[in-house]
Design an enzyme around this catalytic site. Structure first.
Site, PDB file in Angstrom:
ATOM      1  N   ALA A 228       0.816  -1.226   0.000  1.00 37.14           N
ATOM      2  CA  ALA A 228       0.000   0.000   0.000  1.00 37.14           C
ATOM      3  C   ALA A 228       0.844   1.268   0.000  1.00 37.14           C
ATOM      4  CB  ALA A 228      -0.930  -0.007   1.213  1.00 37.14           C
TER       5      ALA A 228
ATOM      6  N   GLY B 118       1.808   3.015  -5.957  1.00 36.12           N
ATOM      7  CA  GLY B 118       0.975   2.510  -7.045  1.00 36.12           C
ATOM      8  C   GLY B 118      -0.495   2.317  -6.706  1.00 36.12           C
ATOM      9  N   ILE B 119      -1.031   1.201  -7.173  1.00 36.94           N
ATOM     10  CA  ILE B 119      -2.469   0.916  -7.068  1.00 36.94           C
ATOM     11  C   ILE B 119      -2.889   0.785  -5.593  1.00 36.94           C
ATOM     12  CG2 ILE B 119      -4.245  -0.799  -7.653  1.00 36.94           C
ATOM     13  CD1 ILE B 119      -2.367  -1.528 -10.113  1.00 36.94           C
ATOM     14  N   GLY B 120      -2.052   0.133  -4.799  1.00 35.98           N
ATOM     15  CA  GLY B 120      -2.385  -0.084  -3.381  1.00 35.98           C
ATOM     16  C   GLY B 120      -2.531   1.230  -2.629  1.00 35.98           C
TER      17      GLY B 120
ATOM     18  N   SER C 265      -3.764 -10.241 -12.973  1.00 34.47           N
ATOM     19  CA  SER C 265      -3.330  -9.474 -14.141  1.00 34.47           C
ATOM     20  C   SER C 265      -3.803 -10.232 -15.367  1.00 34.47           C
ATOM     21  CB  SER C 265      -1.808  -9.383 -14.164  1.00 34.47           C
ATOM     22  OG  SER C 265      -1.351  -9.107 -15.471  1.00 34.47           O
TER      23      SER C 265
ATOM     24  N   TYR D 252       6.027 -14.548 -13.781  1.00 35.53           N
ATOM     25  CA  TYR D 252       5.010 -13.628 -13.251  1.00 35.53           C
ATOM     26  C   TYR D 252       3.605 -14.110 -13.655  1.00 35.53           C
ATOM     27  CZ  TYR D 252       2.416  -9.174 -12.773  1.00 35.53           C
ATOM     28  OH  TYR D 252       1.499  -8.202 -12.455  1.00 35.53           O
TER      29      TYR D 252
END
Ligand SMILES: NC(=O)c1ccc[n+]([C@@H]2O[C@H](COP(=O)([O-])OP(=O)(O)OC[C@H]3O[C@@H](n4cnc5c(N)ncnc54)[C@H](OP(=O)(O)O)[C@@H]3O)[C@@H](O)[C@H]2O)c1
Length: 289
Positions: free
Chosen positions: A11, A14-16, A139, A164
């Site tokens: 967190a 980025g997105i978090g 993803s 990944y």
């Protein structure tokens, strides 16, 4: 007041981070997980300043260490009595095949096994919520992932994107399997595909992925936009009873990967549960499914 508690991994960027900022503004009690104390404290302060009246808590854990993941769970349980939303957001690319201190391949542990561990170790607390939610970041590359029992940790072959993609397929398989396990409870579990998002993970992508990052830049979105589906799944009443789905642009979409069979999902679950039980013996926290 019965404030909703939301724990978000990865967190600090980025997105978090954007997910945490938005959910704090919506009134959630946010617990962010970071690995660097100074950076995590700075993000905590930033969220508190941008969402008047909110106090943000933080926990530190480097996900390359199962010991630290177990300690994270213990500390969370010592501070809180329930968990409403768990967002397993953390994700990395690994430039080469490296092992963690626990002898698991780095991407396997950080991207997948940590989700499995956190979800299972916190499940008793999530079940105490009136509508517990687990949200796992996957993803679109999951569709290229393979479930090869002899190569789950890239033992035979490592390639940055393939490894990944495998971990993101495991996330999809785990989400569906956990959704089966918690059927009949108030807990839901879903996947997020955030799209291509301009974050440090993409801009600092290793090896040939740099080219992919450059080519896809025109189609990429900001971290704020990349967080929209996570925020939706965490907070919308529309998904109170929706579980085991893969969400893109806040809509459930079908998944497609020939390795994602019931048999493989059960096998992956058994392997991961044995890994959890082995580590729980070392660290004294028992899984609770
Ligand atoms: N960006 C995309 O285009 C994209 C596309 C599809 C899926 N996703 C998925 O979305 C999720 C979020 O990705 P993102 O792009 O927002 O990534 P990001 O900006 O690189 O952020 C990653 C977060 O994970 C933390 N982290 C990395 N390694 C860690 C470790 N060993 N221990 C503890 N924390 C660690 C980072 O901490 P620091 O701040 O300390 O570095 C950071 O908070 C991931 O699961 C990713 O796979 C992203």
């Amino acid at each position: 007041m019965n404030q909703q508690i939301c724990l978000i991994t990865g967190a600090t960027d980025g997105i978090g981070k954007q997910t945490a900022l938005a959910l704090a503004k919506k009134g959630y009690k946010i617990v962010i997980v970071g690995r660097n104390k100074n950076k995590t404290e700075a993000v905590k302060k930033e969220i508190e300043e941008s969402s008047t009246g909110s106090t943000v808590d933080y926990l530190l854990a480097d996900f390359t260490s199962l010991k630290q993941i177990h300690q994270l769970v213990e500390t969370f349980k010592s501070r809180y009595t329930k968990l409403d939303v768990l967002i397993n957001n953390i994700g990395i690319f690994s430039a080469e095949r490296k092992l963690t201190e626990d002898d698991y391949e780095m991407c396997y542990q950080v991207n997948y096994l940590s989700q499995f561990f956190l979800s299972n170790l916190l499940l008793d607390y999530i079940k105490k919520s009136t509508n517990g939610r687990i949200i796992n970041l996957s993803s679109m590359v999951y569709s290229k992932g393979k479930f090869d029992i002899d190569n789950l940790q890239s033992e035979k072959k490592f390639a940055i994107l393939d490894t990944y993609a495998d971990t993101k397929l495991f996330t999809v398989m785990f989400t569906m399997q956990l959704a089966e396990q918690v059927k009949g409870t108030k807990v839901t579990v879903n996947n997020v595909d955030p799209g291509i998002v301009r974050t440090q993970m993409v801009s600092n992508a290793p090896g040939m992925l740099k080219i992919f990052s450059y080519i896809t830049r025109p189609f990429s979105v900001s971290p704020e936009k990349g967080a929209v589906t996570s925020i939706y799944l965490a907070s919308s009443e529309e998904v109170n009873n929706v579980s085991g789905k893969y969400f893109k642009n806040s809509k459930a979409v079908a998944t497609k990967n020939k390795f994602n069979t019931k048999e493989n999902r059960e096998l992956l679950w058994d392997i991961s549960m044995k890994q959890l039980q082995k580590s729980s013996g070392n660290f004294n926290l028992k899984p609770n499914t």
